[in-house]
Motif scaffolding. Structure first.
Motif, PDB file in Angstrom:
ATOM      1  N   LEU A  55      31.180  41.073  67.605  1.00 25.81           N
ATOM      2  CA  LEU A  55      31.564  39.739  67.153  1.00 25.81           C
ATOM      3  C   LEU A  55      32.668  39.787  66.102  1.00 25.81           C
ATOM      4  O   LEU A  55      33.491  38.871  66.009  1.00 25.81           O
ATOM      5  CB  LEU A  55      30.338  39.008  66.590  1.00 25.81           C
ATOM      6  CG  LEU A  55      29.276  38.628  67.641  1.00 25.81           C
ATOM      7  CD1 LEU A  55      28.043  38.060  66.965  1.00 25.81           C
ATOM      8  CD2 LEU A  55      29.846  37.620  68.635  1.00 25.81           C
ATOM      9  N   GLN A  56      32.693  40.858  65.314  1.00 26.80           N
ATOM     10  CA  GLN A  56      33.756  40.984  64.312  1.00 26.80           C
ATOM     11  C   GLN A  56      35.127  41.163  64.955  1.00 26.80           C
ATOM     12  O   GLN A  56      36.145  40.783  64.386  1.00 26.80           O
ATOM     13  CB  GLN A  56      33.442  42.161  63.378  1.00 26.80           C
ATOM     14  CG  GLN A  56      32.315  41.870  62.395  1.00 26.80           C
ATOM     15  CD  GLN A  56      31.860  43.101  61.635  1.00 26.80           C
ATOM     16  OE1 GLN A  56      32.224  44.229  61.982  1.00 26.80           O
ATOM     17  NE2 GLN A  56      31.061  42.891  60.598  1.00 26.80           N
ATOM     18  N   ARG A  58      35.803  39.733  67.785  1.00 30.66           N
ATOM     19  CA  ARG A  58      35.992  38.510  68.565  1.00 30.66           C
ATOM     20  C   ARG A  58      36.108  38.797  70.060  1.00 30.66           C
ATOM     21  O   ARG A  58      36.704  38.036  70.813  1.00 30.66           O
ATOM     22  CB  ARG A  58      37.227  37.721  68.107  1.00 30.66           C
ATOM     23  CG  ARG A  58      37.234  37.358  66.645  1.00 30.66           C
ATOM     24  CD  ARG A  58      36.099  36.419  66.299  1.00 30.66           C
ATOM     25  NE  ARG A  58      36.205  35.142  67.005  1.00 30.66           N
ATOM     26  CZ  ARG A  58      35.225  34.234  67.056  1.00 30.66           C
ATOM     27  NH1 ARG A  58      34.071  34.491  66.481  1.00 30.66           N
ATOM     28  NH2 ARG A  58      35.396  33.095  67.702  1.00 30.66           N
ATOM     29  N   THR A  59      35.582  39.930  70.488  1.00 30.45           N
ATOM     30  CA  THR A  59      35.570  40.242  71.917  1.00 30.45           C
ATOM     31  C   THR A  59      34.138  40.531  72.336  1.00 30.45           C
ATOM     32  O   THR A  59      33.357  41.105  71.574  1.00 30.45           O
ATOM     33  CB  THR A  59      36.440  41.474  72.241  1.00 30.45           C
ATOM     34  OG1 THR A  59      35.972  42.601  71.493  1.00 30.45           O
ATOM     35  CG2 THR A  59      37.895  41.198  71.921  1.00 30.45           C
ATOM     36  N   THR A  84      30.865  32.818  70.068  1.00 27.46           N
ATOM     37  CA  THR A  84      32.135  33.151  70.726  1.00 27.46           C
ATOM     38  C   THR A  84      32.779  31.948  71.398  1.00 27.46           C
ATOM     39  O   THR A  84      33.781  32.096  72.106  1.00 27.46           O
ATOM     40  CB  THR A  84      31.910  34.266  71.768  1.00 27.46           C
ATOM     41  OG1 THR A  84      30.860  33.872  72.660  1.00 27.46           O
ATOM     42  CG2 THR A  84      31.536  35.580  71.090  1.00 27.46           C
TER      43      THR A  84
END
Length: 443
Positions: A55-56, A58-59, A84
């Motif tokens: 998640l950090q 963003r994928t 997301t």
């Protein structure tokens, strides 16, 4: 003046209000609103957890969540979609077929053309057959969906290799006592009252949940329903009121194989106490006692073997005793056999010898035994040398001729190598004695 007619919007708002005010089970009311609220899965959701790192960046790639019921798989998938900004879609392999998958994939493609991604949560993904699992591959590869599958079964056995190669497997662990206690505290805060349990009963209630967060909250709700004003239950009263929740155990699933593996390895490790514990776990969960009796026979021949040949006799006798007595008396015979095999001297020399001999038998082909140990019922066979030179062992002073019985092209082989333990200590002495005699006679 005619009364004002209710508008459709009024009905919708009224329905929404009724739904909001309708009673909801405690597990639903306490469903986490963010990933930080999820308990018991710090290894994937903690500061250095796998999902936290994803998640950090963003994928988010396709995932398979593997774990027992009530550990948060569905909740985490839904919260991942929120984090997301993906459209959350959920299907179940129990109720969905090819036509349903096609509709979901078409909707995801249309959504993608509008610039919106889809997180497709597939519950019980292992229940899809090979063809259905293969249908996910194109939409996973081109990014139409981020697939998150949930399964209680071992993905290595139940999911196609092609699907697994495109998804990362994350393991959800059963909730430990600390996590269950966190849920109890959240439930007490939501209810505005303490669970009417003493300390021992509270610990028993946590064990009854068996690592299942949803079950822990359902059980807590049952306790509140059952308690009268000012009543506080002890452990015995709690078990009587709740009638004890049955252990989680599916005889076709991982729990079954995990426990039989634990039983076998405890016996092999000469730990009768641990072996009895796992035996009782399985019997308590409804395992077929004859299945367990057969496994004890297997343990006797694989892990004890000739170190104590009596182990096989005892194990077989336990199977027969259960056949004769039935339940519940017959289970005691199986327990006796488990203790005997667990405390017997251990040797896998027979097991290893058998595997080595089988391997050579397959590799060497159809070699003719040496002619001196073949019978010669016809004159032609006698003329060919069948039976010529055979020495009858009982006619020798030592009762041992020392002849070679292997095919001549193969030469003498050694498969059985008994350790210096148990009854095999005596066998070792005999083999060493015969080896010396064989060498002397050969020279």
């Amino acid at each position: 003046m005619s009364p004002k007619r209710p508008q459709a919007s009024d009905n919708l708002f009224a329905a929404a209000g009724l739904e909001r005010d309708a009673p909801r089970p405690l597990p639903d009311r306490l469903r986490p609103r963010s990933l930080a609220d999820v308990v018991g899965q710090d290894h994937i959701l903690g500061p250095d957890g796998a999902l936290t790192r994803m998640l950090q960046t963003r994928t988010l790639g396709s995932l398979v969540f593997w774990g027992p019921p009530g550990t948060g798989k569905t909740t985490v998938a839904r919260l991942l979609a929120d984090a997301t900004e993906l459209q959350f879609e959920q299907i179940s392999a129990v109720f969905s077929g090819v036509a349903d998958l096609k509709k979901v994939f078409d909707a995801a493609r249309a959504r993608r053309e509008m610039g919106k991604g889809t997180l497709l949560f597939v519950d019980e993904v292992h229940r899809f057959n090979k063809a259905q699992q293969d249908s996910f591959l194109p939409v996973m590869e081109d990014g139409t969906v981020v697939m998150v599958g949930a399964t209680t079964e071992n993905p290595s056995f139940e999911l196609n290799a092609a699907l697994l190669s495109r998804a990362r497997v994350l393991i959800f662990k059963p909730l430990d006592a600390t996590a269950i206690e966190q849920l109890f505290s959240k439930a007490e805060a939501a209810e505005g009252r303490k669970l009417p349990l003493d300390d021992e009963a509270r610990a028993v209630l946590a064990r009854m949940a068996d690592g299942d967060g949803r079950a822990s909250l359902t059980l807590a709700e049952e306790v509140w329903r059952s308690a009268r004003e000012g009543e506080v239950f002890n452990a015995a009263q709690l078990q009587e009121i709740l009638q004890r929740r049955a252990p989680i155990y599916d005889k076709s699933a991982d729990g079954h194989y995990n426990l039989i593996s634990a039983l076998h390895k405890s016996v092999r490790g000469s730990d009768p106490d641990a072996a009895l514990y796992y035996l009782c776990r399985m019997l308590d969960a409804g395992e077929d006692p004859l299945f367990l009796a057969r496994r004890v026979v297997r343990m006797a021949v694989e892990d004890v073997g000739m170190a104590d040949p009596q182990a096989l006799v005892i194990a077989n006798a336990a199977k027969d005793a259960y056949d004769f007595l039935g339940s519940p008396e017959g289970e005691l015979a199986i327990a006796q056999a488990v203790i005997y095999v667990a405390t017997a001297p251990k040797s896998n020399a027979t097991y290893s010898a058998y595997k080595s001999a089988m391997r050579l038998a397959k590799q060497a082909g159809s070699l003719l035994p040496p002619k001196h140990i073949l019978n010669a019922p016809t004159g032609l066979m006698k003329n060919e040398g069948y039976g010529s030179g055979y020495q009858y062992d009982h006619d020798t002073p030592e009762g041992f001729s020392g002849q070679d019985y292997f095919p001549e092209t193969l030469g003498r082989q050694t498969f059985y190598d008994p350790p210096d333990r148990g009854f095999e200590r005596d066998i070792r002495k005999r083999l060493d004695y015969w080896a010396k005699l064989r060498a002397a006679k050969g020279s």
